[in-house]
Write an enzyme that holds these catalytic residues in place. Structure first.
Site, PDB file in Angstrom:
ATOM      1  N   CYS A  78       0.785  -0.968   0.235  1.00 24.53           N
ATOM      2  CA  CYS A  78      -0.159  -0.204  -0.106  1.00 24.53           C
ATOM      3  C   CYS A  78       1.468   1.113  -0.046  1.00 24.53           C
ATOM      4  O   CYS A  78       1.401   1.459  -0.816  1.00 24.53           O
ATOM      5  CB  CYS A  78      -0.934  -0.368   1.277  1.00 24.53           C
ATOM      6  SG  CYS A  78      -2.338   1.021   1.233  1.00 24.53           S
ATOM      7  N   HIS A 202      -3.154  -5.653   1.145  1.00 24.44           N
ATOM      8  CA  HIS A 202      -3.111  -5.459   2.603  1.00 24.44           C
ATOM      9  C   HIS A 202      -2.799  -7.150   2.800  1.00 24.44           C
ATOM     10  O   HIS A 202      -3.292  -7.209   4.008  1.00 24.44           O
ATOM     11  CB  HIS A 202      -3.662  -5.188   3.642  1.00 24.44           C
ATOM     12  CG  HIS A 202      -3.564  -3.311   4.137  1.00 24.44           C
ATOM     13  ND1 HIS A 202      -1.979  -2.787   4.865  1.00 24.44           N
ATOM     14  CD2 HIS A 202      -4.188  -2.953   2.917  1.00 24.44           C
ATOM     15  CE1 HIS A 202      -2.369  -1.013   3.912  1.00 24.44           C
ATOM     16  NE2 HIS A 202      -3.020  -1.207   3.533  1.00 24.44           N
ATOM     17  N   GLU A 204      -1.421  -8.297   5.427  1.00 26.32           N
ATOM     18  CA  GLU A 204      -0.566  -8.666   6.842  1.00 26.32           C
ATOM     19  C   GLU A 204      -2.105  -8.359   7.374  1.00 26.32           C
ATOM     20  O   GLU A 204      -2.431  -8.803   8.430  1.00 26.32           O
ATOM     21  CB  GLU A 204       0.510  -7.578   7.338  1.00 26.32           C
ATOM     22  CG  GLU A 204      -0.134  -6.157   7.390  1.00 26.32           C
ATOM     23  CD  GLU A 204      -0.626  -5.102   6.134  1.00 26.32           C
ATOM     24  OE1 GLU A 204      -0.644  -4.818   6.403  1.00 26.32           O
ATOM     25  OE2 GLU A 204       0.099  -5.488   5.022  1.00 26.32           O
TER      26      GLU A 204
END
EC number: 3.5.1.2
Length: 251
Positions: A78, A202, A204
């Site tokens: 990002c 994302h 994560e």
């Protein structure tokens, strides 16, 4: 192997948590000298302008650029994608500093504001070929950028048809890009160029660790076969197992 995670702002804790699940040590990086002690670096998502100001305050840009130029693996997610791009459009007044190295043009806020964030199933054939698992990845886009153009040495790992996005996101930038190009236009959301990996979404924030595993295998000592890293996809996660995960998950 020690993986650095730029910890100025944004989702650095979530990246470190995923690395821990994969049995890899992740350390927070806030000062130039800390880059000397890591084999690779993750630049997390966050607010790119704020991150740039903090990086400048801590005199990190020269060290970050040198890290990239040395050929050490760097992954930007990002806001991290914006940092790595050679050129960024849609910036705030005055722009922001970039690390550069990734031969692409990125639109800083292509997918719109916070309320226009979304999730989508993203085909990732190249990653699947190395990491296995289901053919798509549940990608989380939060105030996300997008790559509008890439150079000849950049490998596209994932893209999205603009027509598919229009049904879930009404940001004018998407409509403008669709109107100005041919039918069937796609926007790029994941690329790889040499030692650089970048994703507009994302990873994560999901239980699927395949992107992290893919990145870790870009580190030379991993390529030599010294790691037992095994990635997991959301298809292998039960709701009962979610209690052991110590960071936000969107499934």
């Amino acid at each position: 192997m020690v993986v650095g995670v730029l910890a100025l702002q944004g989702s650095f804790n979530e990246h470190i948590a995923v690395l821990k699940r994969l049995g890899v040590k992740g350390v927070e990086v806030r000062k130039p000298e800390q880059l000397l002690n890591v084999s690779s670096l993750i630049i997390p998502g966050g607010e790119s302008t704020t991150m740039a100001k903090l990086a400048e305050l801590h005199n990190l840009f020269p060290a970050l650029r040198e890290f990239v130029q040395m050929g050490k693996p760097v992954w930007g997610t990002c806001a991290g994608l914006i940092f790595l791009a050679n050129k960024a459009t849609g910036q705030k007044t005055g722009g922001q500093k970039l690390i550069g190295g990734l031969d692409c043009i990125v639109h800083r806020n292509f997918f719109g504001s916070q309320i226009q964030s979304f999730e989508t199933e993203l085909p990732i054939p190249q990653v699947v070929a190395e990491e296995g698992g289901p053919p798509s990845f549940r990608a989380v886009f939060i105030r996300a950028p997008a790559i509008l153009d890439v150079g000849p040495d950049v490998e596209v790992l994932a893209d999205i048809p603009l027509s598919a996005i229009e049904t879930i996101n009404s940001n004018p930038a998407i409509q403008k890009e669709e109107d100005s190009t041919e039918s069937g236009k796609k926007v790029i959301v994941a690329v790889k160029q040499g030692n650089l990996l970048a994703t507009a979404f994302h990873p994560e924030l999901t239980a699927d660790t395949r992107w992290h595993s893919y990145f870790l295998k870009m580190v030379p000592e991993i390529e030599e076969g010294t790691s037992d890293i095994v990635s997991t996809s959301t298809s292998n996660q039960s709701f009962g197992a979610r209690s052991i995960i110590d960071f936000p998950i969107y499934q």
